[in-house]
Write a protein that holds these residues in place. Structure first.
Motif, PDB file in Angstrom:
ATOM      1  N   LYS A 177      -7.769  26.036  -0.085  1.00  0.00           N
ATOM      2  CA  LYS A 177      -7.593  26.254  -1.575  1.00  0.00           C
ATOM      3  C   LYS A 177      -7.837  25.044  -2.509  1.00  0.00           C
ATOM      4  O   LYS A 177      -8.023  24.896  -3.637  1.00  0.00           O
ATOM      5  CB  LYS A 177      -6.039  26.862  -2.127  1.00  0.00           C
ATOM      6  N   VAL A 178      -7.240  23.753  -1.665  1.00  0.00           N
ATOM      7  CA  VAL A 178      -7.250  22.311  -2.336  1.00  0.00           C
ATOM      8  C   VAL A 178      -8.348  21.352  -2.006  1.00  0.00           C
ATOM      9  O   VAL A 178      -8.265  21.377  -0.553  1.00  0.00           O
ATOM     10  CB  VAL A 178      -5.985  22.125  -2.345  1.00  0.00           C
ATOM     11  N   HIS A 179      -9.192  20.971  -2.618  1.00  0.00           N
ATOM     12  CA  HIS A 179     -10.104  19.782  -2.027  1.00  0.00           C
ATOM     13  C   HIS A 179     -10.033  18.590  -2.718  1.00  0.00           C
ATOM     14  O   HIS A 179     -10.794  18.568  -3.796  1.00  0.00           O
ATOM     15  CB  HIS A 179     -11.684  20.497  -2.065  1.00  0.00           C
ATOM     16  N   VAL A 180      -9.092  17.756  -2.338  1.00  0.00           N
ATOM     17  CA  VAL A 180      -8.894  16.473  -3.050  1.00  0.00           C
ATOM     18  C   VAL A 180      -8.868  15.470  -2.213  1.00  0.00           C
ATOM     19  O   VAL A 180      -8.601  15.619  -0.850  1.00  0.00           O
ATOM     20  CB  VAL A 180      -7.468  16.675  -3.727  1.00  0.00           C
ATOM     21  N   THR A 181      -8.809  14.191  -2.774  1.00  0.00           N
ATOM     22  CA  THR A 181      -8.870  13.104  -1.972  1.00  0.00           C
ATOM     23  C   THR A 181      -7.774  12.077  -2.725  1.00  0.00           C
ATOM     24  O   THR A 181      -7.731  12.260  -3.958  1.00  0.00           O
ATOM     25  CB  THR A 181      -9.977  12.245  -1.921  1.00  0.00           C
ATOM     26  N   ASP A 182      -6.884  11.206  -2.335  1.00  0.00           N
ATOM     27  CA  ASP A 182      -6.203  10.193  -3.003  1.00  0.00           C
ATOM     28  C   ASP A 182      -6.853   8.798  -3.228  1.00  0.00           C
ATOM     29  O   ASP A 182      -7.796   8.907  -2.469  1.00  0.00           O
ATOM     30  CB  ASP A 182      -4.853   9.989  -2.290  1.00  0.00           C
ATOM     31  N   TYR A 183      -6.565   8.322  -4.235  1.00  0.00           N
ATOM     32  CA  TYR A 183      -7.333   7.016  -4.477  1.00  0.00           C
ATOM     33  C   TYR A 183      -7.350   5.877  -3.502  1.00  0.00           C
ATOM     34  O   TYR A 183      -8.396   5.420  -3.439  1.00  0.00           O
ATOM     35  CB  TYR A 183      -6.572   6.419  -5.875  1.00  0.00           C
ATOM     36  N   SER A 184      -6.358   6.073  -2.494  1.00  0.00           N
ATOM     37  CA  SER A 184      -6.416   4.778  -1.709  1.00  0.00           C
ATOM     38  C   SER A 184      -7.311   5.203  -0.710  1.00  0.00           C
ATOM     39  O   SER A 184      -8.063   4.329  -0.194  1.00  0.00           O
ATOM     40  CB  SER A 184      -4.852   4.693  -0.913  1.00  0.00           C
ATOM     41  N   ASN A 185      -7.359   6.420  -0.175  1.00  0.00           N
ATOM     42  CA  ASN A 185      -8.495   6.847   0.872  1.00  0.00           C
ATOM     43  C   ASN A 185      -9.888   6.931  -0.015  1.00  0.00           C
ATOM     44  O   ASN A 185     -10.881   6.368   0.801  1.00  0.00           O
ATOM     45  CB  ASN A 185      -8.125   8.166   1.250  1.00  0.00           C
ATOM     46  N   ALA A 186      -9.847   7.274  -1.081  1.00  0.00           N
ATOM     47  CA  ALA A 186     -11.011   7.249  -1.773  1.00  0.00           C
ATOM     48  C   ALA A 186     -11.892   5.976  -1.747  1.00  0.00           C
ATOM     49  O   ALA A 186     -13.059   5.531  -1.583  1.00  0.00           O
ATOM     50  CB  ALA A 186     -11.065   7.930  -3.110  1.00  0.00           C
ATOM     51  N   SER A 187     -10.930   5.034  -1.895  1.00  0.00           N
ATOM     52  CA  SER A 187     -11.251   3.443  -2.261  1.00  0.00           C
ATOM     53  C   SER A 187     -12.053   2.928  -0.772  1.00  0.00           C
ATOM     54  O   SER A 187     -12.475   1.867  -0.789  1.00  0.00           O
ATOM     55  CB  SER A 187     -10.232   2.670  -2.821  1.00  0.00           C
ATOM     56  N   ARG A 188     -12.031   3.664   0.136  1.00  0.00           N
ATOM     57  CA  ARG A 188     -12.605   3.192   1.328  1.00  0.00           C
ATOM     58  C   ARG A 188     -13.700   3.904   1.817  1.00  0.00           C
ATOM     59  O   ARG A 188     -14.365   3.915   2.943  1.00  0.00           O
ATOM     60  CB  ARG A 188     -11.470   3.500   2.541  1.00  0.00           C
ATOM     61  N   THR A 189     -14.447   4.709   0.922  1.00  0.00           N
ATOM     62  CA  THR A 189     -15.519   5.453   1.402  1.00  0.00           C
ATOM     63  C   THR A 189     -16.597   4.738   0.971  1.00  0.00           C
ATOM     64  O   THR A 189     -18.131   5.063   1.403  1.00  0.00           O
ATOM     65  CB  THR A 189     -15.473   6.893   0.388  1.00  0.00           C
ATOM     66  N   MET A 190     -16.729   3.642   0.127  1.00  0.00           N
ATOM     67  CA  MET A 190     -17.988   2.988  -0.429  1.00  0.00           C
ATOM     68  C   MET A 190     -18.689   3.608  -1.403  1.00  0.00           C
ATOM     69  O   MET A 190     -20.030   3.467  -1.652  1.00  0.00           O
ATOM     70  CB  MET A 190     -18.730   2.322   0.573  1.00  0.00           C
ATOM     71  N   MET A 191     -18.031   4.958  -2.021  1.00  0.00           N
ATOM     72  CA  MET A 191     -18.905   5.602  -2.946  1.00  0.00           C
ATOM     73  C   MET A 191     -18.058   5.642  -4.162  1.00  0.00           C
ATOM     74  O   MET A 191     -18.229   6.423  -5.444  1.00  0.00           O
ATOM     75  CB  MET A 191     -19.122   7.237  -2.757  1.00  0.00           C
ATOM     76  N   PHE A 192     -16.612   5.078  -4.037  1.00  0.00           N
ATOM     77  CA  PHE A 192     -15.738   5.502  -5.296  1.00  0.00           C
ATOM     78  C   PHE A 192     -15.584   4.025  -6.063  1.00  0.00           C
ATOM     79  O   PHE A 192     -15.617   2.955  -5.598  1.00  0.00           O
ATOM     80  CB  PHE A 192     -14.570   5.698  -4.459  1.00  0.00           C
TER      81      PHE A 192
END
Ligand code: ADP
Length: 497
Positions: A177-192
């Motif tokens: 039901k929920v497809h989210v990421t938190d900012y700290s993890n997103a900031s490790r993707t090299m796309m954020f």
């Protein structure tokens, strides 16, 4: 009244753990299970994403069972995880299309070199705070899209989803039901884009990544959704998520600008809170989101030491001059110094501030008087010198010294290491009673979102000190030792070129 606990899910690189915490931040129940490491080729590392899920949910249920509690005793769930690890799955069936590609995996090194050769280093650093490296998720995701048959078409058609590990776990916990990421993890993707807090359209275009498959970036502390009824017998709110190192910074209560933590594990990870300022590094450190909380984002500078406690392991398992890691302390103390010897543990190159992938390990300054005890001492001292180098880089980048330095990780139990560290850094160090700061940080983020803890003051009062280590090194000695260390490092640079 029913007792309420926070459930922290700590999804690490080698095992899944679950810890139930009470209001005081005390551990009430724990469970842990290791999972398989998959090495398909040299330099490649994978996990089975379904096994990540099954071990994680298994230990969660086990931790509850151990104290006989039900879903009604669980106030909320917080997640912390191995960062950068990349999973792609089918939106409808939930089947991963490929194994999780683990942060350590170097398979996209060639593609990263191409990006660097195109002069894109600045482009990525300005937007994401990161260096171009196979470590981060973006090129791993692109690899899956290019190498799994039909993946590009299916992704563009909206049939596939991408996630780092917290995203995957939240999606599984909520039955899709929920497809989210938190900012700290997103900031490790090299796309954020860490300034605008959203996926960066230019980067997505450059790397040809369909935005439709990306999770929604969210703060690290908020109610993302509820777990499916079947899992725990009733719904539990999921309300916190952060990457492992950022969670540890939070668990160490480093809430003010200038406060830093260092983790002495296999490798070493140092993060300093830079407040609302994303500080750009001139010393090869990484700029990252620490967490999003209460409508604000807090940034951090991060640096890592590749070989920290691993050097002690190496002395134990390969050189065989130690029976166990703990013994290293007594041996180091048995001599007044290293008799002039230094070990530079550049086994896989040197990280910040040297950034030399061609550096290799060395023992320098050997004379006839050097014995096993001196070498063990030199190994521990090298852990402290590397941390010192990171600290200096951070202070330089921030334009001010670090104001508080807290330690955790397995090797922080070594008092000699911390005494020497305090001396070399010429500042006091703080070791908390609870050195499980990663899972504790995730618990705090979750509990703050539901009101279990009112605010960060509650967390600061939970943070109990075990010992404060004072700097007790003579200034002349300190400079002499540091000079020797830097000279030793310079001898190892470029070795494997
Ligand atoms: P990780 O989570 O990275 O696997 P841990 O935080 O469990 O690692 O720390 C384990 C590391 O710390 C090992 O590399 C080990 O050699 C080292 N270590 C553990 N205890 C000591 C000690 N008393 N002195 C020095 N090193 C230690």
């Amino acid at each position: 009244m029913t007792q309420k606990y926070i459930m922290a899910l700590d999804q690490g690189t080698t095992s899944a753990r679950c810890i139930l915490y009470d209001k005081k931040g005390k551990q009430i129940s724990t469970a842990q299970k290791e999972f398989r490491q998959i090495y398909p080729h040299s330099g490649w590392v994978e996990h089975d994403a379904m096994e990540i899920w099954s071990t994680q949910i298994g230990v969660a249920q086990e931790a509850m069972l151990k104290i006989g509690c039900t879903y009604e005793n669980i106030e909320a769930i917080g997640i912390t995880n191995q960062r950068e690890t990349t999973i792609v799955w089918d939106r409808v069936t939930g089947e991963p299309v490929y194994n999780a590609i683990v942060w350590q995996c170097r398979r996209t090194a060639g593609f990263c070199d191409e990006l660097k050769e195109k002069g894109l280093a600045d482009f990525f650093r300005k937007k994401t705070g990161l260096l171009i490296d196979p470590y981060f998720s973006a090129t791993k995701l692109r690899w899956i899209l290019e190498n799994v048959e039909g993946a590009y078409d299916r992704a563009r058609a909206g049939e596939l989803l991408f996630g780092t590990v917290e995203t995957w776990l939240i999606w599984k916990l909520t039955e899709g039901k929920v497809h989210v990421t938190d900012y700290s993890n997103a900031s490790r993707t090299m796309m954020f884009n860490i300034h605008e807090l959203r996926w960066d359209k230019e980067i997505l275009e450059l790397l040809d990544i369909p935005e439709i498959m990306l999770p929604k970036p969210c703060p690290s502390s908020m109610i993302y959704g509820e777990s499916d009824h079947k899992l725990f017998g009733g719904p539990v709110r999921i309300s916190g998520a952060a990457g492992d190192q950022q969670a540890a910074l939070f668990g160490q209560a480093c809430f003010r600008e200038g406060e830093a933590k260092n983790t002495y594990g296999t490798g070493g990870f140092m993060l300093v809170n830079t407040g609302s300022r994303p500080v750009e590094s001139k010393n090869g450190l990484i700029t990252t989101v620490a967490w999003g909380l209460d409508g604000r984002v807090c940034y951090a500078l991060e640096g890592s030491v590749f070989i920290s406690g691993a050097l002690i392991q190496w002395l134990r398992d390969e050189v065989r001059i130690l029976d166990n890691a703990a013994q290293s302390e007594e041996i180091a103390r048995s001599v007044p110094d290293t008799a002039g010897a230094y070990i530079v543990p550049a086994f896989t190159g040197m990280g910040a501030p040297y950034w030399d992938p061609y550096a290799r390990g060395a023992v320098l300054g050997l004379t006839r008087g050097v014995n096993r005890n001196h070498l063990v001492r030199a190994a521990i001292e090298s852990m402290a010198y590397q941390t010192y180098d990171l600290m200096i880089s951070m202070a330089e980048d921030m334009g001010e010294p670090i104001s508080a330095f807290k330690v955790d990780g397995g090797a922080c139990q070594n008092d000699f290491l911390l005494e020497f560290q305090a001396g070399i850094m010429n500042m006091p160090l703080y070791r908390p009673e609870c050195i499980e700061t990663t899972s504790l940080g995730a618990a705090y983020l979750a509990g703050l979102a539901t009101g279990y803890w009112r605010n960060t003051d509650d967390i600061i009062s939970n943070w109990q000190i075990d010992r404060r280590f004072e700097p007790e090194m003579d200034e002349f000695r300190r400079e002499e030792l540091l000079d020797g260390w830097h000279k030793a490092v310079s001898c190892t640079l470029g070795w494997a070129k």
